[in-house]
Write a protein that holds these residues in place. Sequence first.
Motif, PDB file in Angstrom:
ATOM      1  N   LEU A 142       0.835  -1.204   0.000  1.00 47.42           N
ATOM      2  CA  LEU A 142       0.000   0.000   0.000  1.00 47.42           C
ATOM      3  C   LEU A 142       0.872   1.259   0.000  1.00 47.42           C
ATOM      4  N   ALA A 192       2.438   1.642  -3.494  1.00 49.89           N
ATOM      5  CA  ALA A 192       1.460   2.133  -4.476  1.00 49.89           C
ATOM      6  C   ALA A 192       1.200   3.630  -4.265  1.00 49.89           C
ATOM      7  N   HIS A 193       1.113   4.051  -3.010  1.00 49.36           N
ATOM      8  CA  HIS A 193       0.872   5.462  -2.704  1.00 49.36           C
ATOM      9  C   HIS A 193       2.020   6.330  -3.210  1.00 49.36           C
ATOM     10  N   SER A 246       1.917   6.602  -6.999  1.00 45.26           N
ATOM     11  CA  SER A 246       0.859   7.499  -7.484  1.00 45.26           C
ATOM     12  C   SER A 246       1.300   8.952  -7.428  1.00 45.26           C
ATOM     13  N   GLN A 279      -2.868   4.860  -8.319  1.00 48.50           N
ATOM     14  CA  GLN A 279      -3.955   5.271  -7.427  1.00 48.50           C
ATOM     15  C   GLN A 279      -5.036   4.190  -7.366  1.00 48.50           C
ATOM     16  N   GLU A 306      -3.797   1.359  -5.263  1.00 46.57           N
ATOM     17  CA  GLU A 306      -3.861   1.732  -3.845  1.00 46.57           C
ATOM     18  C   GLU A 306      -5.260   1.517  -3.291  1.00 46.57           C
ATOM     19  N   LYS A 330      -6.440  -1.325  -0.227  1.00 49.77           N
ATOM     20  CA  LYS A 330      -6.977  -0.900   1.065  1.00 49.77           C
ATOM     21  C   LYS A 330      -7.847  -1.981   1.692  1.00 49.77           C
TER      22      LYS A 330
END
Length: 505
Positions: free
Chosen positions: A282, A285-286, A289, A305, A308, A312
């Motif tokens: 996570l 990925a953040h 983005s 995005q 992400e 979640k």
Amino acid sequence: MRILLVDDDELLTQQLGDFLGSQHYAVDVALDGEAGWDYAQAANYDLIVLDINLPKIDGIRLCQKLRQSQYVNPILLLTSQGDSSAKVVGLDAGADDYLVKPCTLSELAARIRALLRRPGTLNNPVLRSGELCIDPSTCEVTYQGHLLSLSSKEYSLLELFLRHPQRIFSSTSILEHLWNFDATPGEETVRTHIKRLRRKLKSVGADTVIDTVYGMGYRLQPPPAASPDPQKAALRDETRAAAIALWDKFKPPTLQRLISLEQAVATLRSGPLPEALRQSALADAHKLSGSLGMFGFAEGSRLAQAIEQVLKTAAPAAVDQLAALVATLQQELQHPPQLPTELLLGPWPATAPAPPAAPSLPPTATSPTPLKVLAVDDDVAILATLQTMLSRWGIEPLTLSDPLQVWSVLEQEVPDLLILDVDMPNLNGLDLCKLIRNHDTWNGLPILFLTAQRQPEVVLQLYNSGADDYVAKPFTEPEVITRIFNRIERHRLLQTWRKPTPSPG
């Protein structure tokens, strides 16, 4: 265009809001002066309509407060006080116009159109770009004499571009201008409206009116350049070389983050995803983005995005969707980056300082000491981009990847502005911002957030924690530099304004 209406008469605000909405304006309503001030700090309004007799903060004081905070767009006072002295007080407080109640809706609309008109076109209210015309008085759009039938939002989009022909609008900026707080759709909505508007323009032969600037947003198609500028060409070459070198440096750790996502997919296929691995994926990925867009991978940023959001929950049923997104992102990164050299060369927002003629001549060269900006982000690619960007403008960059080190740096340095990310290890940006706002020495330091999170509830948290402003990742150089200079200048003006005037003698 986005308008803020501040009036404590709920029936009147409902009537005016409905009328202005029918005229293609996005309208927010505040019922007292304090709420009006909060709204004005949370969004960029093209015009503010104020009543004078307001609870909590009256209209005159609110008008003065807005001007002192460097709000430069038009302010229209709408009030039942029609005597000359009241008008003088209102105009001296910084209002651009004064309209006495009761007034007709047509007169109000005409006053608003006049105030929103661009400088230099006061004798010609019709907005033009080549053979494309918009008449705000009738809301008619024509191209080569052919009338176009547009929806309310399509009309507002086109009007926004024609009123600011040299400006690039990101999807976030378009949302801020054309939607109020009660309707906050996502960026996909902007793309849909742009697509529909282009289709209608193309049907009458105007198929190149709206230009997409990859990694930045949309703008009115600029006219052909008369002749190349050697100075700009040299700067473009230098910038491209620097951008390529930066991408070469950060490509390996970027691809390593992609491997982390692939590992998460493989693990999820065989069973539940361990929480530690999910959190690690996570975080990667953040970061992707936010940083991919800085290297021109606008689609890669969008894919990260989406990844992400799936991570979640990391539900086993979503493994195929996650795998498809990761595979598409991997393919995207095989292409050469669309290096966004336009970030340097404009066109720039009207309120921004002009782009430097050369890196050796920054706009702060006349300052006795260079500006200092402290940037805190756990993504080293973002920090490297900021370091290059700020140095180019004569700003001394101070960068930190660990938010816990902020206090030791503040003891040694005196930054003019602080840049924070939201999601950081050890201490998130929101909590750090609150700590700084409660500190006796640093509570007035301007704070700008750079974040990949654009949800309305997160933006509200930013301002509630004490942020002065925020820019969404991936960000553009004109937007960040403009916000930095504006916030520092506003802070200095407020400091000057708050200093007691020495008594004579």
